[in-house]
Structures are given as structure tokens and as C-alpha cells.
Scaffold this motif. Sequence first.
Motif, short mmCIF file in Angstrom:
data_model
loop_
_atom_site.label_atom_id
_atom_site.label_comp_id
_atom_site.label_asym_id
_atom_site.label_seq_id
_atom_site.Cartn_x
_atom_site.Cartn_y
_atom_site.Cartn_z
N ALA A 414 0.84 -1.20 0.00
CA ALA A 414 0.00 0.00 0.00
C ALA A 414 0.87 1.25 0.00
O ALA A 414 2.04 1.21 0.40
CB ALA A 414 -0.90 0.00 1.23
N GLY A 415 0.29 2.36 -0.43
CA GLY A 415 1.02 3.63 -0.41
C GLY A 415 2.29 3.55 -1.22
O GLY A 415 2.31 3.06 -2.35
N PRO A 416 3.42 4.01 -0.65
CA PRO A 416 4.69 3.98 -1.39
C PRO A 416 5.13 2.56 -1.77
O PRO A 416 5.91 2.38 -2.69
CB PRO A 416 5.69 4.59 -0.38
CG PRO A 416 4.86 5.37 0.57
CD PRO A 416 3.55 4.65 0.68
N ALA A 417 4.61 1.56 -1.05
CA ALA A 417 4.98 0.16 -1.37
C ALA A 417 4.11 -0.42 -2.47
O ALA A 417 4.26 -1.59 -2.81
CB ALA A 417 4.87 -0.70 -0.10
N VAL A 607 1.58 6.97 7.44
CA VAL A 607 1.53 6.63 8.86
C VAL A 607 2.66 5.67 9.23
O VAL A 607 3.31 5.83 10.27
CB VAL A 607 0.16 6.01 9.22
CG1 VAL A 607 0.18 5.36 10.61
CG2 VAL A 607 -0.93 7.07 9.15
N SER A 608 2.90 4.67 8.38
CA SER A 608 3.94 3.68 8.69
C SER A 608 5.32 4.31 8.81
O SER A 608 6.12 3.95 9.68
CB SER A 608 3.95 2.58 7.63
OG SER A 608 4.13 3.15 6.33
N LEU A 623 -0.36 7.13 16.25
CA LEU A 623 0.12 6.47 15.03
C LEU A 623 -0.02 4.96 15.12
O LEU A 623 -0.36 4.30 14.13
CB LEU A 623 1.59 6.85 14.79
CG LEU A 623 1.83 8.30 14.33
CD1 LEU A 623 3.31 8.65 14.45
CD2 LEU A 623 1.36 8.51 12.90
N GLU A 624 0.22 4.41 16.30
CA GLU A 624 0.08 2.96 16.46
C GLU A 624 -1.36 2.52 16.25
O GLU A 624 -1.62 1.46 15.67
CB GLU A 624 0.58 2.56 17.85
CG GLU A 624 2.11 2.54 17.94
CD GLU A 624 2.62 2.38 19.36
OE1 GLU A 624 1.77 2.38 20.30
OE2 GLU A 624 3.84 2.25 19.55
N LEU A 631 -4.38 1.56 8.36
CA LEU A 631 -4.23 2.81 7.62
C LEU A 631 -2.78 3.26 7.56
O LEU A 631 -2.49 4.46 7.45
CB LEU A 631 -5.09 3.91 8.28
CG LEU A 631 -6.60 3.71 8.21
CD1 LEU A 631 -7.33 4.85 8.92
CD2 LEU A 631 -7.09 3.62 6.76
N GLY A 632 -1.86 2.32 7.60
CA GLY A 632 -0.45 2.66 7.58
C GLY A 632 -0.01 3.35 6.30
O GLY A 632 1.04 4.00 6.27
N TYR A 633 -0.81 3.24 5.24
CA TYR A 633 -0.42 3.78 3.93
C TYR A 633 -0.91 5.20 3.69
O TYR A 633 -0.44 5.87 2.76
CB TYR A 633 -0.95 2.89 2.82
CG TYR A 633 -2.47 2.75 2.82
CD1 TYR A 633 -3.27 3.61 2.10
CD2 TYR A 633 -3.09 1.75 3.56
CE1 TYR A 633 -4.65 3.50 2.12
CE2 TYR A 633 -4.46 1.62 3.59
CZ TYR A 633 -5.24 2.50 2.87
OH TYR A 633 -6.61 2.37 2.90
#
Length: 769
Positions: A414-417, A607-608, A623-624, A631-633
Amino acid sequence: MTHIADSHGVIQVRGARENNLRDVSLDIPKRRLTVFTGVSGSGKSSLVFGTIAAESQRMINETYSAFLQSFMGSPARPDVDALHNLSAAIVVDQERMGANARSTLGTATDAYTMLRIVFSRLGSPSAGSALAYSFNAEGMCPGCEGLGKVSSLDLDQLVDRSKSINEGAITVPNFSVDGWYVRGFAESGLFDPDKPVREFTAAELDDFLYKPSVKIKVNGINTTYEGLVVKVQRMYLTKERESVQPHIRAFIDRAATFAACPDCGGSRLKPSVLDSRIDGRNIAECSAMQVSDLAEFLAGITAPLVGPVVANLRQTLDSLVEIGLGYLSLDRESATLSGGEAQRVKMVRHLGSSLTDITYVFDEPTVGLHPHDIQRMNGLLLRLRDKGNTVLVVEHKPETIAIADHVVDIGPGAGPAGGRIQFEGDVPALRASDTLTGRYLGHRVELKASTRPDTGQIPIRDAATHNLKNVSVDVPTGVLTVVTGVAGSGKSSLIYGSLPQRDGVIVVDQSAIRGSRRSNPATYTGLLDAVRTAFAKANGVKAALFSANSEGACPNCKGIGLVYVDLAMMAGVAGVCEECEGKRFIARVLEYKLRGRDISEVLAMPVSEALDFFTEKPARAILERLNAVGLGYITLGQPLNTLSGGERQRLKLAVHMGSGVATYLLDEPTSGLHLADVDQLLALLDRLVDSGNTVIVIEHHLAVMAHADWIIDLGPGAGHDGGTVVFTGTPAELVAKSDTLTARHLRDYISWERNASAVVANSGESMMS
């Protein structure tokens, strides 16, 4: 799938970089059903909605005159090198169908319009033309002006009678003393604005509160004046409660009471219309019938005079039944439809369209659907394709992936990954691939070896909201309870009609989070306060500098990062602020660093990444929780209006997780989740329960049902065929003893070989006696 060699037979995407997409290039076959898969935040929506659909709609808008474009808005060109062979795109999304209290299922689908034509020709005695049967036109009840309900206001919640107008007598939200609304009263000349309201004469008080809309002159300027009660009713009470801001909603709740209009009994229509009947029924009674029943009633109308209209109306009603909405009625207000219901209603509009070679874009069309209903939805997607259209579907459910002609899997993370193509091809090839989606397509879950014991019960007694048939049931506490059943069986009516009013119940739904253009996950969760404090402490300056709503905001864009330019007759344009280059803060603020990063760089972190960056306990705690809900992405500064319904729900859950022991009520939390993400959600729900909370989930996902401690199954069907509890017990008891629709699908889903012993062992036991 037949190979299409002709380049015109594919939509060509070259170099797509919208959001997290990494120079994505691919060919999507036209006039086929293509499903886009991948974990939440992988880039599916950025490709399908943000690139393909957005560019199609932008190019169509450019063909209209500048005058029309000024009303339509103009989406920005997506970040992509080239798009070829696009056709007109229609997005069928899950957005609610507006907040207009005059909009109903009947008006939204034109079914009520056709019904009015039938009554205007066959109704006895006739009330007149088709418009005479409209509650939005000639036929409206004068008592409620066609709304079907009347409101009364507690004047003490509107006015402090001990004060004058200029002293702040008006206590309605958004009516500040120096604001335009209050100035209209103060400068009307109808009463002394410096005299306490309690000293007004009867005539002055009537003008102040109840005077109908009238043209007056204020300081030589023509304007419209209306009494305070009239203005409040128009501004706030004609809108759906859920559509207004929270502080307005709170005001409505304490100041207004609503009741069915005594003149029309809630039918919205005047007496002459209600007297007009066909086969003993008036148009209001027909509108209140369940759609499936109305279709049967119309089958008995055979008069040649209305033959074509009745045929078209029945086709619309049959489509609603086919799509799983036969339990609704035409008088159902549009704003009360769920996102999934709204999406399926929009779908009905397009099924009858004569247009072909359209690109239809769907966002998780199975949301809100029981496994039993998904097959019908699949059939409709295939019908749209077979009419010669290109159908693009963002979806996670394996039942819909299975019918695809072509699958595009995006990921790996997700996100940058994410943002990269992991797979293109047909379903058998996807199953054979080593992608995350391919591995999960054949995924089967196991029933729990044992279920948690309850700590008590929440009794629900004689629930009769909507289609519920005086339902009484006990909801166990201290465990994970899943409430399930086909769409329209009464799940939401049972839970939302009974539990949210109780102390200690936290409702975590998918409704929009209202806020300004500056609102983002950091502001909504309170994380920004911790971030500002950390920056202030590290640099020895005021925390207010690090807020885009305060001293540190760029004066040119006022902390938004974008500048909105009104081009008069041309469509308005939003461009990146040249002053701050979209960073939202003044240059001096960006000189202050926290561990080598400025505030704009921190707000751009997912978030990650932020979890690795922050050492401060207040920031890490929030954040945790965001990471725990999947929602880490998402980035800390991502505008809230870009979040999906499922993402909004998980964001709200992250906020409430710090509230202490409570009863959590979640509505389809698997919306928008990949099969792999569902496992993470289940682990989170387990953590909530194991921490002493009660978790109640309205859900259709079979993996969630299998993971439950207790199941409440409603049905057996939808609408008046539902509204009863058809099963309560453990998942093991459901598959071993019951024959409900839910039980049949769950039996097919679980790993029988590995679960046989557990089912047998648990089938005679019950968590609750």
C-alpha cells in the motif's frame, strides 16, 4: 477471452503517476469486464478513478461551452503521459444520493414520474395532469409543503429574550452578532435592534419570528427578509439531519421536534390527490408499497391507454428487484439509502439506457451485499458488458473477481509500497500466479476451535423499526458478535434502532467526516497537536507556527496549498500555490526541523513511515492506532474528502480506540479491504474484545462470520419477507444445525476437512443458555 490485436480495441494507459502510481503502463480490453484488485491503498482507485475516469470526464467537459463548464467544474488533468482510445466514462460510485428531503427512490429513478402519468390517465376521480400528482409541484400538501412532516421549534433554543438583537439575542448557530444574517434583522427597520426581545410588541415579535419572505430595502439596498423561525426552518430543517455539520445537527436535535404532517398523514399530497384511486389504491399507497409488491399490483393494470408507460415502469421495478432492492419502496427518501443501495439504484438508471460503448466504472459494487445477493449483481455487470460496454470494477470479493474477462492486480503493498502492476490476465492465470491476490482467491477459513464466554447481555425487546416484526433478542457482551442476513433483512434497523441510544455505545460508521479543506488525519485524530508540540519543543518556538490554520499558514493560499481561481464564465481552477509551492506554510516555518524534517515533510509521511520517525509517546500512541486499523499507507496530511467510506470508518475507529472500555458498533468494516487485509482487521477486533470491550459488527463477509463468537442472523428474506431473527448461536452451530441462506454460504466457505471435528464438538454447546 478473445485476444484483441487491434490497438483501438484497448484503452492504452502510458506512464500513469497519479498519487502512488509508479509510471504505470497497460492495455485494458474494451467491451470486456475488467476487475482491478490489490490491497487497500495499492493504487487501484488512482488508476481507475483518478486517471482513466477523470481524464474521460475532463475531456467530455471541455466539449461544452464555457458557460456550461462554469456550472460543471473542471477536474485537473491527471498525471499521466498518455491515454488513448477512451470512451465516455460513467462512474457509478457509493456516494450518498444527496441531502434533498424531496428526493425519493421514486423521483431518483423516474419510477414516480411514470406512476404519476398512470394515475393522471386512470385515477378516479382524476386529480388532473401528471403534475397534479407530484408532491414537489401542484399536488403538494399545503400543510407541510410536500415534505410529509412538520417541525416545531423551541423558541428558547433560538432566542435569549433578555437580550436585544445587537446584544446577541439570536442563539442559532452561524448567526453571529456581526454576521450578515443578524445584520438583516437589526437593519430591517421592523423593530428596535437595541430593545430586549421580551419587550417587543406582539406585532414586532411576529415580524421577528414568523414574517414570511418579503422584499425590503436596507440602507437603500433591495434584499429579502424572513422571520427567524422561517429562516431556520428553510436553512436547517428541510435538509437531512445527517447531511449537516455536527454543531448544526446538535442544534436541530435540541431545538426541533418532527412529526408526520396531520393534514396529509405523512403522504406529502393534498386531499384531492389522495382521493384519486386505481383499483382501490391512491398514489401514496402505491408509493409506500414494497417495490416487489408494486410490480405485482401493476401487472393487473392492462388498460391500453397506459400500456407503454406501465411496461416501462414495470421494467424499472423489475430491475430494482433483480438488483436486490425489491424490499425498498418508492417513497423511501434517497438520503436514507446506504452507499451500497445508492450505487445499485444508480445502476438501475443505466441498465435501461440505449447508450452503448460506454465505460462504466464501479467502486466495489458488492458493498452491502450478502453472498446470496452477489450473484445477481454479477449478472447485472455482465449485462452491461454484453450491451457492448467496457466495465471496469474495483473489487475485493472473490465471487466477482471470478467472472472477470481480465484482471489487473496492483501492489505489492500500500502507499509507497504499491503503485505497480503485479499481474495482468485472466482468472485461471491469476490463481496460478504467486501474487497475494492469487494466493488468497482459494482461501478458506477455519471456524474457531472455541468461542469466548459472554460477560452478560444487552437485551433488545419488541423492536419494530421499519420491517422488524417485534423482534426480541439478547446481544452478548464481552465477545465478538456478527449480525448478518441478506440486504434489507433488518440488520441495521435492529442494531441502529436499538443500541446507539444506550450509554457506552460507540458507533463507528462510514459516513463522511465533515471539515474544511485543511482537515486531514493529523487534525482529525489530534495527532497534529502532538506534532506541533514536538516541533515547538525542538526549536524553542510557539506551537501555533506549525499549524496551517494559524500563524504558520501561507498567507497566499491560507494554508491550503492550493489557490482556487474563479474565471467568471469559465470553470474555476485549482492550482498549486506559487508562494509556498503547495507546502502550506510560510518559508520561515519550514526552516525549523525535527530530526532533519520540516513540518510539510512530516505531513507528507505515510503513517507507517511516521511511526518509525516519531519517538514522542503522544504521537506514537495515535500512530500505532492508525497503523493497527490498517491505515499505515495514508499520509498524515491527506485531505479527509479523499478517503473512502471504509477508510473513514477505520479512521474513526482509531480515534475511539483510546476511549476506554466500551461497546463498539461497526457497519461493514471489511468495505474496501483486500482478503489479506481482512485477517489484520480480525486481529484488531480480537484485540478490542480481549481488552474487555464488546464488539458488534454488521457484516456480510464470510471470514468475519466464521471468526465470530456469536451470530445473529436475520431474514429469511428482505423487506416484509425479513424482519425476524432466524438464528442465534455460534458459527459452528450455524453450519451444523441451520439452513438459512447465511448457513448455506458459510458451509461452502469454510474448510470442511479441517473443521469437521470442531463443528461436531461445538454443535451441541452454546455460549449462551
